[in-house]
Scaffold this active site. Structure first.
Site, mmCIF file in Angstrom:
data_model
loop_
_atom_site.group_PDB
_atom_site.id
_atom_site.type_symbol
_atom_site.label_atom_id
_atom_site.label_comp_id
_atom_site.label_asym_id
_atom_site.label_seq_id
_atom_site.Cartn_x
_atom_site.Cartn_y
_atom_site.Cartn_z
ATOM 1 N N GLY A 1 0.837 -1.201 0.000
ATOM 2 C CA GLY A 1 0.000 0.000 0.000
ATOM 3 C C GLY A 1 0.870 1.248 0.000
ATOM 4 N N GLY B 1 5.471 -7.494 3.600
ATOM 5 C CA GLY B 1 5.268 -8.327 2.418
ATOM 6 C C GLY B 1 6.331 -8.050 1.370
ATOM 7 C CB THR B 2 7.347 -4.828 -0.197
ATOM 8 O OG1 THR B 2 6.003 -4.520 -0.567
ATOM 9 C CG2 THR B 2 8.301 -4.324 -1.256
ATOM 10 N NE ARG C 1 -2.645 3.195 1.745
ATOM 11 C CZ ARG C 1 -3.194 2.040 1.309
ATOM 12 N NH1 ARG C 1 -3.544 1.123 2.190
ATOM 13 N NH2 ARG C 1 -3.367 1.811 0.039
ATOM 14 N N GLY D 1 -5.176 -0.112 10.637
ATOM 15 C CA GLY D 1 -4.351 -0.881 11.577
ATOM 16 C C GLY D 1 -4.987 -2.245 11.746
ATOM 17 C CG ASP E 1 -0.816 -0.451 9.043
ATOM 18 O OD1 ASP E 1 -1.596 0.510 8.977
ATOM 19 O OD2 ASP E 1 -0.993 -1.522 8.426
HETATM 20 O O1 F6P Z 1 -0.963 -1.693 5.553
HETATM 21 C C1 F6P Z 1 -1.456 -0.453 5.275
HETATM 22 C C2 F6P Z 1 -2.965 -0.460 5.220
HETATM 23 O O2 F6P Z 1 -3.385 0.858 5.015
HETATM 24 C C3 F6P Z 1 -3.650 -1.094 6.421
HETATM 25 O O3 F6P Z 1 -3.728 -0.257 7.548
HETATM 26 C C4 F6P Z 1 -4.998 -1.433 5.843
HETATM 27 O O4 F6P Z 1 -5.606 -2.486 6.540
HETATM 28 C C5 F6P Z 1 -4.654 -1.844 4.449
HETATM 29 O O5 F6P Z 1 -3.430 -1.231 4.129
HETATM 30 C C6 F6P Z 1 -5.707 -1.445 3.456
HETATM 31 O O6 F6P Z 1 -5.336 -1.919 2.224
HETATM 32 P P1 F6P Z 1 -6.060 -1.579 0.847
HETATM 33 O O7 F6P Z 1 -5.436 -0.326 0.329
HETATM 34 O O8 F6P Z 1 -5.780 -2.737 -0.002
HETATM 35 O O9 F6P Z 1 -7.499 -1.379 1.131
#
Ligand code: F6P
Length: 364
Positions: free
Chosen positions: A14, A119-120, A290, A185, A142
């Site tokens: 992400g 993951g990355t 984000r 989170g 996070d």
């Molecule tokens: O890991 C970052 C994060 O923003 C988490 O807090 C959240 O659960 C997830 O990614 C959401 O992912 P996506 O962008 O796939 O909805």
């Protein structure tokens, strides 16, 4: 280094505020101090699997310090070791790592810089073992990566969430309501803990401390008794009741990343209205946390980490991730970062401080 060195850079997982700031730092330092060539790989490992990349020049990264997102694009699902392919109505996974490694070698790079979360960085660690020299840079809002005390993106997410809680306070107060704010989170409650404390949340629910709805309702009622006719509940999306499970909004069967989390706020809303007789409303902040420009703290951190990553490459210290330990920018083995999430320790001093001023964590 006496020949023209070439590095490649990618952003996986992400996105988060500060990624562009770190790309800028890596590219500028690589060009200005070492005369390197830099290749930007598009959409995380997807660009390596499918040979999508472009040269990054100084001008490409000039002016992106304050810009959210990533100029390279990102992918949460492209894993060369477990690449999702559609097979009719199903998804099957294939190992395309050999092709990916061939592609990486064909770029003629001395090192691959992988910016991402566990993951990355886990994939980066495997690529390193398979012969690609890699340097990792930690990122996630996070703040749950092992091996570093902090990740960029976190400070920005906390600032955004805190502002939201501040705004919810005034409307909660006016209408004598319970306002629930659901934050990101899924495994770790760092954002909810820090924003909850900064925003003066009355109840903070995090994945690490399973809650008892009776205790949450009791806190709301107690506040009412002493004349506080509103309550603010800050809940991490991964919070769960004692003996219960995380709330999943929906499963997307045909996706390589099928679990869509979210909804714990609405579950709490119903339960609290029933238990207290007080109206409740829920706000899910979601991806707002984000987006947008990074805070000054995240810009500084991203610049320091990007600069350090280039130093590791120059010293050929591959297989490492740049990190912050006790306020110092340093490095750790990628293996550490790939080893799972860094959750909030139950003895974290901020939990104790919050409890000492009457904040409830819904557990007692
Ligand atoms: O890991 C970052 C994060 O923003 C988490 O807090 C959240 O659960 C997830 O990614 C959401 O992912 P996506 O962008 O796939 O909805």
């Amino acid at each position: 280094m006496n020949r023209k060195n070439r590095i490649a850079i990618l952003t996986g997982g992400g996105d988060c505020p500060g990624i562009n700031a770190v790309i800028r730092a890596v590219v500028k330092k690589a060009i200005l101090e070492y005369g390197m060539e830099v290749i930007g790989v598009e959409d995380g490992y997807d660009g390596l699997i499918h040979n999508r990349h472009r040269k990054l020049h100084y001008d490409d990264v000039s002016g992106i310090l304050t810009v959210g997102g990533t100029i390279l694009g990102a992918s949460k699902i492209s894993n060369p070791y477990r690449y999702a392919v559609k097979a009719g109505r199903r998804i099957v996974f294939r190992d395309v790592s050999k092709k990916t490694i061939r592609n990486a070698r064909a770029l003629g790079i001395d090192a691959l810089v992988c910016i991402g979360g566990d993951g990355t960085l886990g994939i980066a660690h495997r690529l390193m073992r398979d012969g690609i020299p890699v340097v990792g840079i930690p990122k996630t809002i996070d703040n749950d990566l092992r091996g570093t005390d902090v990740t960029f993106g976190f400070d920005t997410a906390v600032a955004i969430a805190t502002e939201a809680i501040d705004r919810l306070h005034t409307t909660a107060q006016s209408h004598h309501r319970i306002m629930i704010v659901e934050l990101m989170g899924h495994r770790a409650g760092w954002i909810a803990l820090f924003a909850g404390v900064a925003g003066g949340g009355d109840i903070i629910l995090i994945p690490e401390i399973p809650y008892d709805i009776k205790a949450v309702a009791a806190k709301v009622r107690e506040r009412n008794r002493i004349g506080r006719r509103f309550s603010i509940v800050v809940v991490a999306e991964g919070a769960k009741p004692k003996g219960g499970d995380i709330v999943v909004k929906r499963m997307v069967e045909k996706s390589a990343d099928p679990v869509r989390l979210g909804g714990v706020g609405f579950v709490l809303q119903d339960q609290l209205e029933k238990a207290t007789g007080i109206e409740a409303r829920t706000v899910v902040l979601g991806h707002l946390q984000r987006g947008g420009s990074p805070t000054a703290t995240d810009r500084v951190l991203a610049t320091q980490l990007g600069s350090k990553a280039v130093e590791l490459i120059v010293r050929r210290e591959y297989g490492q991730m740049v990190a912050v330990k006790d306020g110092t920018v340093t490095s750790v083995s990628l293996e550490v970062a790939a080893g799972g999430s860094r959750t909030v320790p139950l003895d974290h001093p901020l939990i104790a401080a919050a409890r000492s001023i009457g904040t409830s964590f819904g557990d007692r």
